[in-house]
Design a protein around this motif. Structure first.
Motif, PDB file in Angstrom:
ATOM      1  N   LYS A   1       0.833  -1.215   0.000  1.00  0.00           N
ATOM      2  CA  LYS A   1       0.000   0.000   0.000  1.00  0.00           C
ATOM      3  C   LYS A   1       0.862   1.258   0.000  1.00  0.00           C
ATOM      4  O   LYS A   1       0.493   2.279  -0.559  1.00  0.00           O
ATOM      5  N   LYS A   2       2.032   1.173   0.645  1.00  0.00           N
ATOM      6  CA  LYS A   2       2.961   2.314   0.696  1.00  0.00           C
ATOM      7  C   LYS A   2       3.942   2.295  -0.473  1.00  0.00           C
ATOM      8  O   LYS A   2       4.867   3.102  -0.515  1.00  0.00           O
ATOM      9  N   HIS A   3       3.801   1.364  -1.395  1.00  0.00           N
ATOM     10  CA  HIS A   3       4.733   1.201  -2.532  1.00  0.00           C
ATOM     11  C   HIS A   3       6.157   0.971  -2.033  1.00  0.00           C
ATOM     12  O   HIS A   3       7.123   1.440  -2.618  1.00  0.00           O
ATOM     13  N   HIS A   4       6.264   0.213  -0.956  1.00  0.00           N
ATOM     14  CA  HIS A   4       7.565  -0.011  -0.324  1.00  0.00           C
ATOM     15  C   HIS A   4       7.975  -1.478  -0.479  1.00  0.00           C
ATOM     16  O   HIS A   4       7.252  -2.386  -0.056  1.00  0.00           O
ATOM     17  N   TRP A   5       9.114  -1.703  -1.116  1.00  0.00           N
ATOM     18  CA  TRP A   5       9.592  -3.060  -1.404  1.00  0.00           C
ATOM     19  C   TRP A   5       9.928  -3.825  -0.133  1.00  0.00           C
ATOM     20  O   TRP A   5       9.576  -4.991   0.010  1.00  0.00           O
ATOM     21  N   GLY A   6      10.612  -3.195   0.790  1.00  0.00           N
ATOM     22  CA  GLY A   6      10.911  -3.858   2.069  1.00  0.00           C
ATOM     23  C   GLY A   6      12.140  -4.737   1.987  1.00  0.00           C
ATOM     24  O   GLY A   6      12.518  -5.199   0.914  1.00  0.00           O
ATOM     25  N   GLY A   7      12.726  -5.012   3.125  1.00  0.00           N
ATOM     26  CA  GLY A   7      14.009  -5.719   3.136  1.00  0.00           C
ATOM     27  C   GLY A   7      13.837  -7.197   3.418  1.00  0.00           C
ATOM     28  O   GLY A   7      12.854  -7.630   4.009  1.00  0.00           O
ATOM     29  N   ILE A   8      14.821  -7.958   2.984  1.00  0.00           N
ATOM     30  CA  ILE A   8      14.778  -9.409   3.139  1.00  0.00           C
ATOM     31  C   ILE A   8      15.011  -9.828   4.587  1.00  0.00           C
ATOM     32  O   ILE A   8      14.421 -10.791   5.069  1.00  0.00           O
ATOM     33  N   THR A   9      15.850  -9.081   5.309  1.00  0.00           N
ATOM     34  CA  THR A   9      16.272  -9.579   6.626  1.00  0.00           C
ATOM     35  C   THR A   9      15.102  -9.728   7.593  1.00  0.00           C
ATOM     36  O   THR A   9      15.078 -10.657   8.393  1.00  0.00           O
ATOM     37  N   SER A  10      14.103  -8.828   7.494  1.00  0.00           N
ATOM     38  CA  SER A  10      12.978  -8.932   8.429  1.00  0.00           C
ATOM     39  C   SER A  10      12.157 -10.184   8.154  1.00  0.00           C
ATOM     40  O   SER A  10      11.437 -10.667   9.021  1.00  0.00           O
ATOM     41  N   TYR A  11      12.244 -10.716   6.929  1.00  0.00           N
ATOM     42  CA  TYR A  11      11.477 -11.917   6.606  1.00  0.00           C
ATOM     43  C   TYR A  11      12.236 -13.196   6.921  1.00  0.00           C
ATOM     44  O   TYR A  11      11.654 -14.241   7.157  1.00  0.00           O
ATOM     45  N   MET A  12      13.582 -13.107   6.894  1.00  0.00           N
ATOM     46  CA  MET A  12      14.406 -14.292   7.076  1.00  0.00           C
ATOM     47  C   MET A  12      14.104 -15.002   8.395  1.00  0.00           C
ATOM     48  O   MET A  12      14.011 -16.223   8.456  1.00  0.00           O
ATOM     49  N   HIS A  13      13.961 -14.222   9.457  1.00  0.00           N
ATOM     50  CA  HIS A  13      13.801 -14.855  10.763  1.00  0.00           C
ATOM     51  C   HIS A  13      12.350 -14.855  11.258  1.00  0.00           C
ATOM     52  O   HIS A  13      12.012 -15.594  12.160  1.00  0.00           O
ATOM     53  N   GLY A  14      11.508 -14.036  10.662  1.00  0.00           N
ATOM     54  CA  GLY A  14      10.140 -13.943  11.176  1.00  0.00           C
ATOM     55  C   GLY A  14       9.203 -14.989  10.615  1.00  0.00           C
ATOM     56  O   GLY A  14       8.149 -15.241  11.185  1.00  0.00           O
ATOM     57  N   MET A  15       9.572 -15.595   9.499  1.00  0.00           N
ATOM     58  CA  MET A  15       8.631 -16.501   8.842  1.00  0.00           C
ATOM     59  C   MET A  15       8.992 -17.948   9.127  1.00  0.00           C
ATOM     60  O   MET A  15      10.129 -18.278   9.411  1.00  0.00           O
ATOM     61  N   HIS A  16       7.995 -18.796   9.006  1.00  0.00           N
ATOM     62  CA  HIS A  16       8.257 -20.232   9.140  1.00  0.00           C
ATOM     63  C   HIS A  16       7.221 -20.959   8.305  1.00  0.00           C
ATOM     64  O   HIS A  16       6.255 -20.356   7.841  1.00  0.00           O
ATOM     65  N   ASP A  17       7.454 -22.250   8.066  1.00  0.00           N
ATOM     66  CA  ASP A  17       6.445 -22.958   7.291  1.00  0.00           C
ATOM     67  C   ASP A  17       5.829 -24.083   8.103  1.00  0.00           C
ATOM     68  O   ASP A  17       6.126 -24.242   9.287  1.00  0.00           O
ATOM     69  N   GLN A  18       4.932 -24.827   7.451  1.00  0.00           N
ATOM     70  CA  GLN A  18       4.092 -25.768   8.204  1.00  0.00           C
ATOM     71  C   GLN A  18       4.639 -27.203   8.187  1.00  0.00           C
ATOM     72  O   GLN A  18       4.075 -28.074   8.863  1.00  0.00           O
ATOM     73  N   VAL A  19       5.728 -27.441   7.456  1.00  0.00           N
ATOM     74  CA  VAL A  19       6.272 -28.803   7.370  1.00  0.00           C
ATOM     75  C   VAL A  19       6.688 -29.281   8.761  1.00  0.00           C
ATOM     76  O   VAL A  19       7.403 -28.568   9.465  1.00  0.00           O
ATOM     77  N   GLY A  20       6.227 -30.455   9.129  1.00  0.00           N
ATOM     78  CA  GLY A  20       6.600 -31.014  10.426  1.00  0.00           C
ATOM     79  C   GLY A  20       5.816 -30.444  11.586  1.00  0.00           C
ATOM     80  O   GLY A  20       5.998 -30.862  12.724  1.00  0.00           O
ATOM     81  N   LYS A  21       4.945 -29.487  11.305  1.00  0.00           N
ATOM     82  CA  LYS A  21       4.087 -28.964  12.367  1.00  0.00           C
ATOM     83  C   LYS A  21       2.954 -29.968  12.631  1.00  0.00           C
ATOM     84  O   LYS A  21       2.662 -30.831  11.793  1.00  0.00           O
ATOM     85  N   THR A  22       2.323 -29.833  13.792  1.00  0.00           N
ATOM     86  CA  THR A  22       1.207 -30.717  14.115  1.00  0.00           C
ATOM     87  C   THR A  22      -0.059 -29.902  14.292  1.00  0.00           C
ATOM     88  O   THR A  22      -0.019 -28.767  14.773  1.00  0.00           O
ATOM     89  N   VAL A  23      -1.169 -30.474  13.871  1.00  0.00           N
ATOM     90  CA  VAL A  23      -2.468 -29.838  14.094  1.00  0.00           C
ATOM     91  C   VAL A  23      -3.375 -30.824  14.808  1.00  0.00           C
ATOM     92  O   VAL A  23      -3.463 -31.996  14.432  1.00  0.00           O
ATOM     93  N   GLY A  24      -4.014 -30.337  15.840  1.00  0.00           N
ATOM     94  CA  GLY A  24      -5.033 -31.113  16.535  1.00  0.00           C
ATOM     95  C   GLY A  24      -6.394 -30.578  16.135  1.00  0.00           C
ATOM     96  O   GLY A  24      -6.633 -29.374  16.208  1.00  0.00           O
ATOM     97  N   ILE A  25      -7.247 -31.490  15.680  1.00  0.00           N
ATOM     98  CA  ILE A  25      -8.559 -31.065  15.189  1.00  0.00           C
ATOM     99  C   ILE A  25      -9.620 -31.570  16.160  1.00  0.00           C
ATOM    100  O   ILE A  25      -9.905 -32.763  16.233  1.00  0.00           O
ATOM    101  N   LEU A  26     -10.159 -30.629  16.900  1.00  0.00           N
ATOM    102  CA  LEU A  26     -11.132 -30.922  17.950  1.00  0.00           C
ATOM    103  C   LEU A  26     -12.505 -30.954  17.288  1.00  0.00           C
ATOM    104  O   LEU A  26     -13.120 -29.918  17.061  1.00  0.00           O
TER     105      LEU A  26
END
Lengths: 338, 338
Positions: free
Chosen positions: A111-136
């Motif tokens: 929205k601000k037309h701002h590309w943004g830096g890679i470093t803030s994404y490197m450590h803040g993100m994660h994916d779902q592989v190996g995660k567990t979900v409990g479905i109640l």
């Protein structure tokens, strides 16, 4: 051949707007022994006596017959259970990924037309592989969530009210949208059951990265999840992992909402996706709107252009079963809990 | 037993910050014949001669040896190919669902503490069941997208440069993150191939609700997709369906970006998710930022806390293969296109 022997059916469809084009014609073409008529009514209005007079089957979304007419349509009711799996599963996945992949940051930057830096994404993100979900509540919705989660490389744990100890008891006997779900109950790594709080707490103690709440609201499930349950859920997950994420697609009152806000604020929970709230609509001054990493949508996760066509798919399935003298799918049975 | 015969390996790790705790110890514990050392360097800096002096294996992310030292580490290079599948697939799915489930509306409403009405969602949303996705470049990333799409009830069509006519040719021989991907190439409903524009156009004409672009940038793929290709893609999809959605996880220049903006603006395309742009960073005054239903992220779809641990998983896999005298996984071969 045997058609001549079939009783002629009179199908009345009560809807809030003209039916999508082709829908009535489709039923007439597939089921020549069924007459159809449609009545357009405001949401929640009674179905008029003259409209229901000759109906043997009523298809309705929010309109009911007057009590004195209730005996008129064929005395069997079916539900649209099963059609909600895909949209609600997609809504659930979407919210998980928005949270784990920091979409709000990229969206606000765009929205601000701002590309943004890679470093803030490197450590803040994660994916779902190996995660567990409990479905109640591993019903038709939970099964499609399980299917999608499994494809992402997650482990799925199922919780049901009654024990599902045999392969046969794990089958889904309701309507299943083709190409979706977990018909055989083959996806979960483990099954758990119970109707008391201790059984639920044992389930929450499995070490779940995600908890999906997909239970009907009953006296037993009201405020089933509160401060102590969120603490158990969080304590069971290694400190190296993100804090658990709670998804509520059931009813707002299944959670103690104040305890949820506190758990998000203190970081006991890492985030939440809520398609339901207590109350609905949620008042503008309610603190839930501002709870950290909490996505709220207005009870719309099941909606979409497929909603009514799929309801008619269930109807067509059952008209075919009636013709063939088979048991109906999704036949409504009183007194069944989750 | 046979260990005494193994040559001692000297592994040098060039990284931009201290390694995550336990990573070096893990390698030492699993591979007692491997000595390890780490050098911390700014991104892109040369690996100093004294550091690489005794190395037989170099693990590096952005640092290369000086040209005169390039012969020093064992003359085999492997890539981290395969580790990007899960995060990029999750990024892709996220963007599809944000678009099809109107997340931006609920998000902006939440910021205003506004519950919002059901009617606007009833007709605006749709789900992915029965939709088709064409994956232009069915490599490790495309395969995990295919796996997830299939779980949502979608049909997958694969496009590769070289023909994959036999089951054996459809196998993924690279590193695969456990529990993900499509090792046997069993997911696609159909396979297509070619390196010329006509082959690509025939693929775009299949009637695809989603097109995923996952091709390397080469002279042949530069501006491979432009005005005419977007028109073919759109014309092949029934007018009753949403217009096609384009996902670009390759490089910005694979698309004619002006043509993409025009196709989004005129409604030839229904939306786009772009993790790449031309140029990068995209200047603040570029019209792409405001193209309708276009989500832009700053080349971060592969990132996350799993990135380096997974790179080390590939390394450990290959150290094991070296010990056992087996062929390496992901061995780099020059001159291979997509």
């Amino acid at each position: 051949m045997g058609d001549a022997a079939l009783p002629r059916e009179h199908l009345l469809i009560a809807f809030f707007e003209p039916l999508p084009p082709g829908m009535e014609e489709d039923i007439k073409a597939k089921f020549p022994n069924v007459d159809t008529s449609t009545v357009i009514l405001p949401g929640g209005a009674d179905v008029p006596t003259d409209a229901i007079q000759h109906a043997t089957i009523l298809v309705t979304f929010t309109n009911l017959p007057r009590p004195e007419d209730a005996h008129k349509p064929r005395n069997r009711a079916t539900t649209s259970s099963g059609i909600h799996g895909p949209p609600i599963a997609e809504w659930t996945l979407m919210n998980w990924l928005i949270s784990s992949r920091k979409f709000i940051s990229t969206y606000e930057n765009q929205k601000k037309h701002h590309w943004g830096g890679i470093t803030s994404y490197m450590h803040g993100m994660h994916d779902q592989v190996g995660k567990t979900v409990g479905i109640l509540g591993y019903g038709s919705i939970g099964r499609q969530i399980g299917r999608a989660a499994s494809a992402l490389g997650m482990r799925v744990h199922a919780f049901t009210a009654s024990p599902r100890l045999t392969p046969d008891s794990r089958r889904d006997r309701g309507y299943i949208v083709p190409g979706t779900g977990d018909a055989d109950g083959a996806i979960p790594a483990s099954w758990h059951h119970g109707t008391d709080r201790e059984s639920v707490r044992a389930f929450l103690n499995l070490g779940l990265d995600h908890l999906v709440v997909s239970l009907p609201l009953t006296p037993q499930t009201t405020h089933l999840l509160g401060e102590e349950e969120f603490r158990i859920l969080s304590d069971a997950v290694s400190p190296q992992r993100p804090r658990p994420f709670v998804t509520n697609i059931a009813r707002g009152k299944v959670l103690d909402q104040d305890a949820l806000i506190a758990a998000l604020t203190t970081g006991v929970l890492g985030g939440a996706a809520l398609d339901v709230a207590d109350p609905e609509p949620l008042p503008a001054d309610h603190p839930l709107w501002e709870a950290p990493n909490c996505h709220i949508s207005p009870h719309v996760s099941s909606l979409g252009k497929e909603y009514f066509p799929r309801s008619f798919d269930v109807l067509k399935e059952n008209l075919g079963r009636m013709e063939r003298g088979e048991e109906l799918v999704n036949e409504y049975k009183r007194g069944k809990a989750y």
